[in-house]
Design a protein around this motif. Structure first.
Motif, mmCIF file in Angstrom:
data_model
loop_
_atom_site.group_PDB
_atom_site.id
_atom_site.type_symbol
_atom_site.label_atom_id
_atom_site.label_comp_id
_atom_site.label_asym_id
_atom_site.label_seq_id
_atom_site.Cartn_x
_atom_site.Cartn_y
_atom_site.Cartn_z
ATOM 1 N N ALA A 72 5.633 3.376 -9.810
ATOM 2 C CA ALA A 72 5.356 4.308 -10.909
ATOM 3 C C ALA A 72 4.294 5.294 -10.449
ATOM 4 O O ALA A 72 3.585 5.048 -9.469
ATOM 5 N N PHE A 73 4.205 6.397 -11.172
ATOM 6 C CA PHE A 73 3.123 7.354 -10.963
ATOM 7 C C PHE A 73 2.065 7.164 -12.047
ATOM 8 O O PHE A 73 2.306 6.502 -13.067
ATOM 9 N N SER A 74 0.926 7.774 -11.845
ATOM 10 C CA SER A 74 -0.209 7.521 -12.740
ATOM 11 C C SER A 74 0.013 8.061 -14.146
ATOM 12 O O SER A 74 -0.623 7.595 -15.086
ATOM 13 N N ASP A 75 0.896 9.023 -14.286
ATOM 14 C CA ASP A 75 0.980 9.752 -15.550
ATOM 15 C C ASP A 75 2.299 9.579 -16.282
ATOM 16 O O ASP A 75 2.685 10.424 -17.083
ATOM 17 N N ARG A 541 -4.533 3.429 -12.433
ATOM 18 C CA ARG A 541 -5.995 3.300 -12.424
ATOM 19 C C ARG A 541 -6.666 4.508 -11.775
ATOM 20 O O ARG A 541 -7.892 4.580 -11.751
ATOM 21 N N TYR A 542 -5.877 5.443 -11.265
ATOM 22 C CA TYR A 542 -6.416 6.642 -10.614
ATOM 23 C C TYR A 542 -5.800 7.885 -11.252
ATOM 24 O O TYR A 542 -5.120 8.666 -10.602
ATOM 25 N N LYS A 546 -6.543 16.269 -14.840
ATOM 26 C CA LYS A 546 -5.809 17.048 -15.829
ATOM 27 C C LYS A 546 -4.442 16.438 -16.118
ATOM 28 O O LYS A 546 -3.589 17.065 -16.701
ATOM 29 N N GLY A 547 -4.221 15.220 -15.667
ATOM 30 C CA GLY A 547 -2.948 14.570 -15.905
ATOM 31 C C GLY A 547 -2.887 13.976 -17.302
ATOM 32 O O GLY A 547 -3.786 14.151 -18.129
ATOM 33 N N SER A 548 -1.819 13.268 -17.551
ATOM 34 C CA SER A 548 -1.631 12.644 -18.861
ATOM 35 C C SER A 548 -2.367 11.311 -18.890
ATOM 36 O O SER A 548 -1.824 10.263 -18.542
ATOM 37 N N VAL A 549 -3.633 11.345 -19.313
ATOM 38 C CA VAL A 549 -4.449 10.137 -19.348
ATOM 39 C C VAL A 549 -3.890 9.137 -20.352
ATOM 40 O O VAL A 549 -3.988 7.925 -20.161
ATOM 41 N N ALA A 550 -3.260 9.626 -21.401
ATOM 42 C CA ALA A 550 -2.697 8.726 -22.404
ATOM 43 C C ALA A 550 -1.634 7.820 -21.792
ATOM 44 O O ALA A 550 -1.547 6.633 -22.113
#
Length: 735
Positions: A72-75, A541-542, A546-550
């Motif tokens: 998966a990706f972080s966002d 966790r990284y 400006k990514g989708s923190v939610a």
């Protein structure tokens, strides 16, 4: 920045998509204008759709061998892709394609992805006084034709076309003359594929040789062993297809199950959550480790697997690994293959593993062959006769993913056509080469993780943002650091491949994630209130600033739930069920005391758990368990049951393991499901219990499984009627 810098990205797999997303969303808006070129007519790279129109290298139903937290990706959370219901711990390949499609829909404008556009040539345009640019030449590919070549110019170029671009078949003397079946492991995924491979093996039997010691070798050998077991159990199976499975491995390796013990608690975790735990690193700064592997490091790895997986498992789950008493200083580093069944197949003799390399194939007029295998350590030669088929689990080469680059650029990158392990000499943790600063790479190395791809894309975006604003691409300090990194790559490239190279050139995933995060000033999300350095390294966790923190928060909250000490969670119970089910495979001796009817009848015998293809919807794996009682010294057939495991044992099922009693014709006469949970205990190892209720007579069945590492040492089944013990059976591992 006066205008957007145009960036050509070659490939619309995970690395290409995350590169485009990063250039659009993780730097000031308008900095870059990416365009993705993809020769296929759909995005996803190797990851196929649920019903692919063209057969690819991966079966759509194949499950990932790393958990959803790593793939998966972080966002983007898997919960947002699959609707937030039951998210499998190990998604299927077609679900990964669905994840990538959702990712593209959410973050990428449709017009920047040009599917059906095959890049045929790239030219680096240089002009004095200005930065080099790239001319990308491509043609559109229709389903049965190709258009004329067209071109477009770009400021930057990212190669994200993937390492696994073309199956590799070694040039073995005599292979061309072999008239039996020869296939690459990528073409061996369905039961029909197996049937086609062994269709010419008659009642006289024959050998199927699988060569290759990495992931695909273990998978191919296990798939053939499952096919053989299923044929043997099928009542309508013709008797003309007995065959032996031989696995030829050029390197020592460990096979690791999908779920392994949590070193901190008496439970099982997905292997990546245990392997990539920050708590395993020594105190101090976590640095990216790169270089030759010493004999001491190899021994340390072997000892880690011994302690983690258990003493009994070493005998069946490792091949060619030096013993703990081996005094040899220079031992090869062990490779790792992920597979739930390989070890027990070797215990039962369904797979015979041999260390060595195929040197010669001697073909015979009857279509069979004799295959010579040489052990490179001892120089001993072993020969297999009556070989009817050969499976090349020999991996892939990356050369076609680089063929469109100009010859002068490849020369600057120190391109090697004889070293697929390290075809290029790169710096920036595999992202670039200072000699060609406007060229970048994402995911172009053997075994890239999604988190590492995302970090590589972020690193390139930051570097190019600075380059666009400065006259000199790199400071003297940065240039010296890059030169030193390329020299380290050359040092590994020159190492003895057998003794001093690891399985993956950039295999220190924890180190690479932490080092990238430090370089990019990305702060890791803590998993506990005290903020200590612990827990697994996963992309969420990284999160990008400006990514989708939610989305990252959804993943981190889910991860906290899996890692929680609460032993009642579905994910934990599912992990226990999968670990139990895997470890039941094979032969067990039993001793039973039957108190029904007021008498104490003592029975002993054997139970054999044989895998077969699932026969019922919703069942991911199955065993047929045949019991043989020994009475008065003579064997007597007892019960015949089917044990099944749900498609994904972490789903919200109360009974992930099912047991069905079979009668003639394999029709179930009665069945029950087992609720699985951990048992807190002071004893060493993990204890798991399971409870089932027989609906026909109201009996309750209680199971207790004792583990040493990943192996069940013994287990007990107690049948109760009216809350009284009616029958108790103790099982121990037998032959």
């Amino acid at each position: 920045m006066s205008s957007s810098k145009k960036v050509a990205i070659i490939g619309a797999g995970p690395s290409g998509l995350v590169a485009a997303k990063t250039l659009l969303h993780c730097v000031p808006a308008g900095s870059f204008a990416p365009v993705i070129f993809e020769k296929q007519h759909a995005i996803g790279g190797l990851w196929p759709t649920k019903r692919p129109t063209v057969r690819g290298l991966i079966d759509p139903s194949m499950r990932t061998n790393l958990s959803r937290f790593t793939v998966a990706f972080s966002d983007l959370a898997w919960e947002s892709v699959l609707g937030g219901g039951d998210v499998p711990m190990f998604p299927q390949a077609w679900q990964v394609n669905q994840y990538l499609a959702t990712y593209a829909e959410q973050y990428l404008p449709r017009e920047i992805i040009r599917v059906g556009h095959e890049v045929v040539k790239i030219v680096r345009l240089t002009r004095e006084g200005s930065r080099p640019r790239w001319e990308v030449q491509w043609r559109e590919t229709e389903w049965n034709s190709k258009t004329d070549t067209r071109s477009e110019r770009f400021d930057f170029l990212i190669v994200a076309s993937g390492y696994f671009s073309r199956p590799y078949v070694p040039d073995i003397p005599g292979l061309d003359g072999f008239t039996g079946k020869t296939v690459h492991s990528s073409a061996l995924s369905t039961p029909e594929d197996m049937d086609d491979l062994v269709e010419n093996i008659d009642a006289s039997g024959g050998k199927v040789v699988v060569t290759g010691a990495s992931m695909s070798g273990v998978e191919a050998a296990s798939a053939l062993a499952l096919h053989l077991s299923s044929l043997g159990l099928a009542s309508s199976s013709p008797s003309r297809k007995p065959f032996e499975v031989h696995h030829v491995c050029s390197r020592p390796f460990w096979t690791v199950p999908l779920y392994i013990p949590d070193p901190r608690q008496a439970r099982f975790l997905p292997l990546d959550l245990a392997f990539y735990d920050l708590g395993r690193r020594p105190a101090g700064l976590v640095e990216y480790g790169y270089g030759r592997v010493s004999g001491q490091q190899a021994k340390k790895s072997n000892n880690y697997f011994r302690s983690l997986l258990g003493g009994d498992y070493e005998c069946i789950g490792s091949v060619g690994v030096s013993s703990t008493n081996d005094e040899i200083e220079e031992i090869p580093p062990p490779w790792v293959a992920i597979g739930d069944d390989y070890a027990e197949y070797t215990r039962s003799g369904a797979i015979t593993a041999t260390i060595g390399r195929i040197t010669t194939i001697h073909s015979h007029p009857n279509g069979r062959a004799t295959v010579d295998i040489r052990n490179e350590t001892t120089n001993d030669v072993t020969s297999f006769d009556n070989v009817a088929a050969i499976v090349m689990a020999t991996g892939f080469t990356p050369y076609s993913s680089l063929s469109f680059l100009p010859a002068d650029v490849l020369s600057q990158l120190e391109y090697s056509t004889t070293d697929p392990f390290l075809p290029l000499v790169l710096d920036g943790k595999g992202t670039s080469n200072a000699a060609v600063p406007e060229l970048g790479f994402v995911g172009l190395y053997r075994g890239p993780y999604w988190g590492a791809m995302e970090m590589q894309a972020r690193s390139l975006a930051q570097a190019w943002l600075l380059q666009a604003e400065q006259d000199v691409p790199f400071s003297d300090e940065a240039l010296a650091r890059k030169n030193a990194e390329r020299e380290a790559v050359r040092h590994v490239r020159g190492a003895d491949p057998r003794l001093h190279r690891s399985q993956f050139p950039m295999g220190d995933y924890v180190g690479i994630m932490e080092s990238f995060a430090r370089d990019l000033d990305i702060h890791r999300t803590p998993l506990s209130d005290d903020g200590d350095r612990s827990g697994p390294v996963v992309p969420a966790r990284y999160p990008a600033e400006k990514g989708s923190v939610a989305q990252a928060d959804i993943v981190v909250d889910s991860l906290r739930g899996v890692l929680s000490p609460d032993l009642k969670g579905h994910a934990l119970a599912g992990a226990a069920a999968t670990a139990v089910f895997r470890a039941l495979h094979g032969t067990w001796r039993f001793e039973r005391v039957d108190s029904r009817g007021g008498r104490d009848r003592k029975v002993r015998g054997t139970s054999i758990f044989c895998p077969r293809y699932p026969s019922r919807p919703g069942c991911g794996r199955e065993y047929v368990c045949e019991e043989m009682e020994i009475e008065d010294g003579s064997p007597r057939r007892g019960s015949r049951c089917v044990y099944g495991l749900t498609h994904d044992s972490t789903s919200r099922r109360d009974d992930p393991i099912s047991i069905s009693v079979l009668v003639e014709g394999d029709n179930p006469s009665q069945s029950m499901g087992l609720q699985v949970s951990y048992v807190p205990t002071d004893r060493e190892g993990i204890t798991v219990c399971a409870v089932g209720h027989q609906p026909l007579d109201g009996s309750e069945y209680r199971y207790v499984f004792q583990f040493d590492g990943v192996v069940i040492t013994s287990w007990e089944c107690t049948m109760l009627s009216n809350n009284e013990d009616e029958m108790k059976t103790l099982y121990t591992r037998g032959t």
